[in-house]
Design an enzyme around this catalytic site. Structure first.
Site, mmCIF file in Angstrom:
data_model
loop_
_atom_site.group_PDB
_atom_site.id
_atom_site.type_symbol
_atom_site.label_atom_id
_atom_site.label_comp_id
_atom_site.label_asym_id
_atom_site.label_seq_id
_atom_site.Cartn_x
_atom_site.Cartn_y
_atom_site.Cartn_z
ATOM 1 N N THR A 16 0.749 -1.213 -0.088
ATOM 2 C CA THR A 16 -0.068 -0.110 -0.124
ATOM 3 C C THR A 16 0.737 1.308 -0.049
ATOM 4 O O THR A 16 0.488 2.288 -0.444
ATOM 5 C CB THR A 16 -0.934 -0.119 1.439
ATOM 6 O OG1 THR A 16 -1.717 -1.347 1.367
ATOM 7 C CG2 THR A 16 -1.674 1.084 1.185
ATOM 8 N N GLN A 282 -0.639 -20.860 20.782
ATOM 9 C CA GLN A 282 -1.360 -19.963 20.040
ATOM 10 C C GLN A 282 -1.747 -18.675 20.736
ATOM 11 O O GLN A 282 -2.347 -17.730 20.048
ATOM 12 C CB GLN A 282 -3.155 -20.686 20.087
ATOM 13 C CG GLN A 282 -3.027 -21.878 18.906
ATOM 14 C CD GLN A 282 -4.462 -22.353 19.133
ATOM 15 O OE1 GLN A 282 -5.322 -21.816 19.331
ATOM 16 N NE2 GLN A 282 -4.361 -23.813 18.791
HETATM 17 N N1 ASP Z 1 -2.579 -6.043 0.845
HETATM 18 C C1 ASP Z 1 -1.332 -5.033 1.372
HETATM 19 C C2 ASP Z 1 0.217 -5.769 1.260
HETATM 20 O O1 ASP Z 1 0.429 -6.469 2.410
HETATM 21 C C3 ASP Z 1 -1.593 -4.305 2.384
HETATM 22 C C4 ASP Z 1 -0.403 -3.590 2.710
HETATM 23 O O2 ASP Z 1 0.350 -2.961 2.171
HETATM 24 O O3 ASP Z 1 -0.402 -2.764 4.064
HETATM 25 O O4 ASP Z 1 0.786 -5.547 0.377
#
Ligand code: ASP
Length: 346
Positions: A16, A282
């Site tokens: 992201t 866990q």
């Molecule tokens: N789905 C994304 C990833 O892990 C979420 C993120 O970047 O935080 O690449």
């Protein structure tokens, strides 16, 4: 590169953080990372040499595979003498796995390798990415008076906390505090100042030892979680999977499991066949102590290995690496009880 300045290599793998919002469509799109200073003009204010390396195909971290971990290790190895520190931008979903794997793959690491990312894209107004990126760079460049790194280890920096990478797991999909390190103290808190933990909390690479990369990982492993009502057929199906060499068994509490005969037999048969079974709790805090209850001791008696207070991510990647190195079962058993990169408290 300007001589005399400290230098940091930014490795962009995806996630992201490397996205911005198309102002016309509103959709999130990856941007060309070599233009990172357009998205984060603040980077120009650093008195550092900042190099960038971008994965040709940036990945959502759910698509990260061990071969990508190898690639990150190779980029670091190739640029090791040229840079004082490394910042790896990575999706949050599997960041704890990658950081754990790298902590084992980069033996004798004497420079900071700081993973970070963000919950909101860097090109969005309320992003957490800028602060994560800017502080991660500052930490990666930081050093003692004699020029040696303060943080000679693989870490995750997120939401003002610097954590040992192989002690973390993703705990929050919504808030900015995506990661936590429950069984090891935070290595730095960032507020007005960057407050590092005291020196004894950091790993100490052997003096003068050269970086040694371990690039072979064996993925004939599995993670499986116990639950009340688990069926014999399910357990046997997993433990008899063709080629299986190692299992991270997520047990209850302090390392406990059902005492029913078929379960104990299935685990014993797998161990006798040479499958390494590592018992990890866990619970998100605390350690495995199989000798504490009857429901744990039978696992110990049939040869399960204590995962101590390790995370699943660290236990799994450590197993992959030891199996990849071709270690014999007795050697793996011994090394699982040893801290290789600060991943367990022993
Ligand atoms: N789905 C994304 C990833 O892990 C979420 C993120 O970047 O935080 O690449």
């Amino acid at each position: 590169m300007i001589k005399g300045k400290r230098s940091v290599l930014l490795i962009y793998t995806g996630g992201t953080i490397g996205m911005h919002q198309n102002l016309e469509t509103g959709a999130l799109e990856p941007f060309n990372f070599s233009q990172i200073t357009e998205e984060v003009p603040e980077l120009k204010r650093f008195d550092l040499n900042i190099g960038t390396y971008q994965f040709v195909h940036p990945l959502d971290s759910s698509d990260m595979q061990p071969e990508h971990w190898v690639k990150i290790a190779q980029i670091i190895e190739k640029n090791y003498d040229k840079y004082d520190g490394f910042v790896v931008l990575h999706g949050t979903d599997t960041m704890a796995y990658t950081a754990s794997a790298l902590s084992f793959m980069l033996e004798n690491l004497a420079k900071p390798v700081i993973f970070t990312g963000s919950q909101l894209p860097i090109g969005m107004l309320r992003t957490d990415g800028k602060e994560n990126l800017i502080t991660a760079i500052e930490i990666a460049a930081d050093c003692h008076e004699d020029g040696t790194a303060i943080i000679p280890e693989v870490c995750i920096f997120f939401d003002s906390q610097l954590m040992r990478g192989n002690r973390t797991f993703k705990m929050n999909a919504e808030n900015f505090n995506a990661f936590t390190s429950r069984n090891y103290p935070t290595l730095a808190h960032v507020g007005v100042h960057i407050k590092y933990a005291s020196d004894e909390h950091f790993l100490k690479p052997p003096k003068g030892a050269k970086l040694k990369t371990h690039l072979k990982l064996d993925t004939h492993v599995a993670v499986f979680s116990l639950f009340p009502g688990i069926q014999e057929s399910v357990v046997r199906h997993i433990l008899n999977a063709p080629g299986l060499k190692g299992v991270v068994l997520r047990s209850f509490g302090s390392g406990n499991a059902p005492q029913v005969q078929w379960f104990v037999e299935a685990v014993k048969e797998a161990i006798d066949k040479g499958v390494m079974i590592v018992n990890v709790t866990q619970c998100s805090t605390g350690a495995v102590e199989m000798e504490r209850y009857d429901t744990g001791i039978h696992l110990l008696q049939v040869g399960a290995i204590s995962g101590h207070d390790t995370t699943v991510e660290a236990a799994l990647t450590k197993l992959m690496l030891l199996l990849g190195e071709g270690c014999k079962p007795e050697e793996i058993r011994m090394l699982m009880h040893k801290s290789l990169a600060g991943e367990i408290t022993v």
